[in-house]
Write an enzyme that holds these catalytic residues in place. Sequence first.
Site, PDB file in Angstrom:
ATOM      1  N   HIS A 157     -38.699 -18.594   8.898  1.00 34.11           N
ATOM      2  CA  HIS A 157     -37.963 -17.843   7.878  1.00 34.11           C
ATOM      3  C   HIS A 157     -37.543 -18.819   6.803  1.00 34.11           C
ATOM      4  CE1 HIS A 157     -35.464 -14.613   6.189  1.00 34.11           C
ATOM      5  NE2 HIS A 157     -34.658 -15.606   5.849  1.00 34.11           N
ATOM      6  N   CYS A 158     -37.996 -18.585   5.579  1.00 34.02           N
ATOM      7  CA  CYS A 158     -37.719 -19.511   4.477  1.00 34.02           C
ATOM      8  C   CYS A 158     -36.476 -19.064   3.725  1.00 34.02           C
ATOM      9  CB  CYS A 158     -38.916 -19.575   3.528  1.00 34.02           C
ATOM     10  SG  CYS A 158     -38.661 -20.714   2.147  1.00 34.02           S
TER      11      CYS A 158
END
Length: 299
Positions: A157-158
């Site tokens: 998850h960025c």
Amino acid sequence: MAYLYQPVHCSSAMDDADRITTPSTVLLRGRIVWSRDAFSVTMTVACMLTVLVLFHIETSSFIWHHISPALLIATSYIELVAIACLWLCNSTDPGIIPRGRVEELEGMIGVHEDGELVTINGVQMRLKRCTTCNIVRPPRCSHCSTCDNCVDGFDHHCPWMGNCVGSGNYRFFYGFLMATTAGTMIILSVSIYRITRISHDTDKNFLDTLADYPKSIAVIVITFFALWLVGGMACMHTSLITQNVTTNESIKHGVNHKSPFSTSVCGNCLGGLCGARLPSRFLMYRSPIIISMDDADDL
């Protein structure tokens, strides 16, 4: 045996109650998918635009008249590519597997509580159940606690993108890293060269000259730290692509993890960046199909 799901297109008359839901915002039949984390990508866009505006105010005329118009055009093009990749990565379905129903998960036979073992290219992998999404996760799928979705080909998850990075948007994420790294290198180099040139022409110390251009100070400081961050990530993901390993797999199994999906360096790069992408699973319903252990190698 283990149940997996095969997407089947739904009819337009399908009741809303029968549609599989997700915490994410879905528009245009899955062509646009936004996670709940809108603040992060807003801050990323704000930082990028701040640097670009300051850079062009201070340096565009200098590049055009003292270096080359082609460099200014190339820099602007790279900046547009970075912004486009940011938008695509943030708004493209990363590979979210829509949620099922509790009765679907409970009704699956042959799926143990700790997951069913399948063999892929001689490597045993476990198909685990997700009681949050009520599905059996396929290989390389993981549940993101931030987005609260199971994502196929989950990488990470960025927080800068405000979205998960998975099989559906990984190429856009990698394109953003490469374009941002190239653009940051050009902006930092040109900004330093401009101050050096002015310092030489005015016979002043570099730091004294730099103090006269506060906008250039902000650009140099931001791009210097951004280059280490984004450039380092670009190098890391280039290495992962050549091995066909996700960030999630690298963290779980170590840097020497051998992926059963890996073919060759060229094959991994072409498959990861240029291969066909599966369409979004949204506004589809799923019919369970049985895949035997003998067929698992063909997954």
